[in-house]
Scaffold this motif. Structure first.
Motif, PDB file in Angstrom:
ATOM      1  N   GLU A  51      22.375 -32.395 -26.137  1.00 36.43           N
ATOM      2  CA  GLU A  51      23.637 -32.219 -25.421  1.00 36.43           C
ATOM      3  C   GLU A  51      23.349 -31.589 -24.053  1.00 36.43           C
ATOM      4  N   LYS A  52      24.255 -31.830 -23.087  1.00 33.90           N
ATOM      5  CA  LYS A  52      24.053 -31.311 -21.732  1.00 33.90           C
ATOM      6  C   LYS A  52      23.908 -29.791 -21.693  1.00 33.90           C
ATOM      7  N   GLN A  53      24.750 -29.098 -22.443  1.00 37.68           N
ATOM      8  CA  GLN A  53      24.696 -27.638 -22.395  1.00 37.68           C
ATOM      9  C   GLN A  53      23.388 -27.118 -22.982  1.00 37.68           C
ATOM     10  N   ASP A  54      22.835 -27.823 -23.963  1.00 36.58           N
ATOM     11  CA  ASP A  54      21.553 -27.425 -24.545  1.00 36.58           C
ATOM     12  C   ASP A  54      20.409 -27.664 -23.569  1.00 36.58           C
ATOM     13  N   ILE A  55      20.504 -28.749 -22.820  1.00 41.55           N
ATOM     14  CA  ILE A  55      19.489 -29.034 -21.803  1.00 41.55           C
ATOM     15  C   ILE A  55      19.490 -27.935 -20.753  1.00 41.55           C
ATOM     16  N   ARG A  56      20.682 -27.592 -20.290  1.00 41.04           N
ATOM     17  CA  ARG A  56      20.784 -26.541 -19.271  1.00 41.04           C
ATOM     18  C   ARG A  56      20.304 -25.193 -19.798  1.00 41.04           C
ATOM     19  N   ALA A  57      20.659 -24.882 -21.014  1.00 44.81           N
ATOM     20  CA  ALA A  57      20.339 -23.563 -21.558  1.00 44.81           C
ATOM     21  C   ALA A  57      18.869 -23.419 -21.929  1.00 44.81           C
ATOM     22  N   ASP A  58      18.276 -24.473 -22.489  1.00 44.65           N
ATOM     23  CA  ASP A  58      16.947 -24.319 -23.075  1.00 44.65           C
ATOM     24  C   ASP A  58      15.838 -25.112 -22.392  1.00 44.65           C
ATOM     25  N   LEU A  59      16.140 -26.269 -21.853  1.00 47.05           N
ATOM     26  CA  LEU A  59      15.061 -27.169 -21.448  1.00 47.05           C
ATOM     27  C   LEU A  59      14.762 -27.191 -19.953  1.00 47.05           C
ATOM     28  N   ALA A  97       1.311 -33.078 -24.738  1.00 49.47           N
ATOM     29  CA  ALA A  97       2.090 -33.869 -25.693  1.00 49.47           C
ATOM     30  C   ALA A  97       3.573 -33.494 -25.627  1.00 49.47           C
ATOM     31  N   ALA A  98       3.848 -32.213 -25.495  1.00 45.96           N
ATOM     32  CA  ALA A  98       5.241 -31.765 -25.395  1.00 45.96           C
ATOM     33  C   ALA A  98       5.883 -32.282 -24.107  1.00 45.96           C
ATOM     34  N   ALA A  99       5.150 -32.217 -23.013  1.00 49.05           N
ATOM     35  CA  ALA A  99       5.676 -32.713 -21.737  1.00 49.05           C
ATOM     36  C   ALA A  99       5.918 -34.216 -21.799  1.00 49.05           C
ATOM     37  N   HIS A 100       5.041 -34.923 -22.463  1.00 46.06           N
ATOM     38  CA  HIS A 100       5.164 -36.377 -22.586  1.00 46.06           C
ATOM     39  C   HIS A 100       6.422 -36.768 -23.383  1.00 46.06           C
ATOM     40  N   LYS A 101       6.808 -35.965 -24.351  1.00 48.79           N
ATOM     41  CA  LYS A 101       7.976 -36.265 -25.190  1.00 48.79           C
ATOM     42  C   LYS A 101       9.268 -35.629 -24.687  1.00 48.79           C
ATOM     43  N   MET A 102       9.199 -34.923 -23.564  1.00 46.22           N
ATOM     44  CA  MET A 102      10.394 -34.258 -23.052  1.00 46.22           C
ATOM     45  C   MET A 102      11.507 -35.257 -22.757  1.00 46.22           C
ATOM     46  N   LYS A 103      11.184 -36.386 -22.184  1.00 48.53           N
ATOM     47  CA  LYS A 103      12.189 -37.407 -21.857  1.00 48.53           C
ATOM     48  C   LYS A 103      12.935 -37.854 -23.110  1.00 48.53           C
ATOM     49  N   ASP A 104      12.197 -38.054 -24.190  1.00 42.58           N
ATOM     50  CA  ASP A 104      12.820 -38.490 -25.437  1.00 42.58           C
ATOM     51  C   ASP A 104      13.723 -37.405 -26.029  1.00 42.58           C
ATOM     52  N   LEU A 105      13.303 -36.154 -25.909  1.00 42.99           N
ATOM     53  CA  LEU A 105      14.112 -35.049 -26.431  1.00 42.99           C
ATOM     54  C   LEU A 105      15.381 -34.870 -25.605  1.00 42.99           C
ATOM     55  N   ILE A 106      15.252 -34.952 -24.301  1.00 45.07           N
ATOM     56  CA  ILE A 106      16.422 -34.795 -23.432  1.00 45.07           C
ATOM     57  C   ILE A 106      17.446 -35.894 -23.705  1.00 45.07           C
ATOM     58  N   ALA A 107      16.975 -37.078 -24.065  1.00 41.26           N
ATOM     59  CA  ALA A 107      17.887 -38.195 -24.335  1.00 41.26           C
ATOM     60  C   ALA A 107      18.789 -37.934 -25.541  1.00 41.26           C
ATOM     61  N   ASP A 122      23.451 -28.547 -36.489  1.00 41.59           N
ATOM     62  CA  ASP A 122      23.499 -27.760 -35.249  1.00 41.59           C
ATOM     63  C   ASP A 122      22.558 -26.560 -35.303  1.00 41.59           C
ATOM     64  N   GLU A 123      22.517 -25.904 -36.442  1.00 42.50           N
ATOM     65  CA  GLU A 123      21.627 -24.752 -36.608  1.00 42.50           C
ATOM     66  C   GLU A 123      20.160 -25.178 -36.516  1.00 42.50           C
ATOM     67  N   GLN A 124      19.849 -26.304 -37.131  1.00 37.24           N
ATOM     68  CA  GLN A 124      18.477 -26.807 -37.097  1.00 37.24           C
ATOM     69  C   GLN A 124      18.100 -27.275 -35.694  1.00 37.24           C
ATOM     70  N   LYS A 125      19.064 -27.827 -34.961  1.00 37.47           N
ATOM     71  CA  LYS A 125      18.790 -28.251 -33.591  1.00 37.47           C
ATOM     72  C   LYS A 125      18.368 -27.073 -32.730  1.00 37.47           C
ATOM     73  N   ALA A 126      19.035 -25.950 -32.889  1.00 32.90           N
ATOM     74  CA  ALA A 126      18.654 -24.749 -32.127  1.00 32.90           C
ATOM     75  C   ALA A 126      17.229 -24.327 -32.483  1.00 32.90           C
ATOM     76  N   GLY A 127      16.884 -24.384 -33.743  1.00 34.94           N
ATOM     77  CA  GLY A 127      15.532 -24.045 -34.167  1.00 34.94           C
ATOM     78  C   GLY A 127      14.494 -25.016 -33.636  1.00 34.94           C
ATOM     79  N   LEU A 128      14.847 -26.296 -33.586  1.00 30.44           N
ATOM     80  CA  LEU A 128      13.922 -27.296 -33.047  1.00 30.44           C
ATOM     81  C   LEU A 128      13.719 -27.109 -31.546  1.00 30.44           C
ATOM     82  N   ARG A 129      14.786 -26.762 -30.828  1.00 26.95           N
ATOM     83  CA  ARG A 129      14.620 -26.498 -29.393  1.00 26.95           C
ATOM     84  C   ARG A 129      13.739 -25.276 -29.163  1.00 26.95           C
ATOM     85  N   LYS A 130      13.895 -24.271 -30.000  1.00 30.85           N
ATOM     86  CA  LYS A 130      13.051 -23.076 -29.893  1.00 30.85           C
ATOM     87  C   LYS A 130      11.590 -23.431 -30.198  1.00 30.85           C
TER      88      LYS A 130
END
Length: 100
Positions: free
Chosen positions: A77-85, A64-74, A40-48
């Motif tokens: 978690e929903k709350q992480d998508i809302r908060a960060d993405l 490249a980041a925009a192209h991989k956004m779909k894969d990352l969103i998949a 969980d801690e590493q996930k927050a760092g990866l989102r940052k």
């Protein structure tokens, strides 16, 4: 699992400490796959790190980041998508440069 111990630090170095845009583009491609195995801690760092890649000075990295956004969103978690993405998505969708 070797991912938290070896893969995450290597991915973080690619995403944040490289002067070459090719390393940051590679980080964009690896980030969604590695996210599944992160703590969980590493996930927050990866989102940052992903947010930083989406705001990179180099248009190829942002693309490249925009192209991989779909894969990352998949894998997020929903709350992480809302908060960060969601804000990152809005910023990328409003760019009008040729390369993004």
């Amino acid at each position: 699992s070797l991912a938290p111990e070896y893969l995450m630090p290597a991915l973080h170095r690619l995403a944040t400490r490289s002067n070459f845009f090719t390393a940051r583009v590679s980080a964009c491609a690896l980030l969604p796959m590695a996210y599944r195995f992160a703590s969980d801690e590493q996930k927050a760092g990866l989102r940052k790190a992903y947010t930083a890649l989406c705001a990179d000075d180099t248009p190829m990295v942002r693309r490249a980041a925009a192209h991989k956004m779909k894969d990352l969103i998949a894998v997020c978690e929903k709350q992480d998508i809302r908060a960060d993405l969601i804000s990152v998505y809005r910023e990328l969708s409003q760019e009008d440069t040729q390369d993004t």
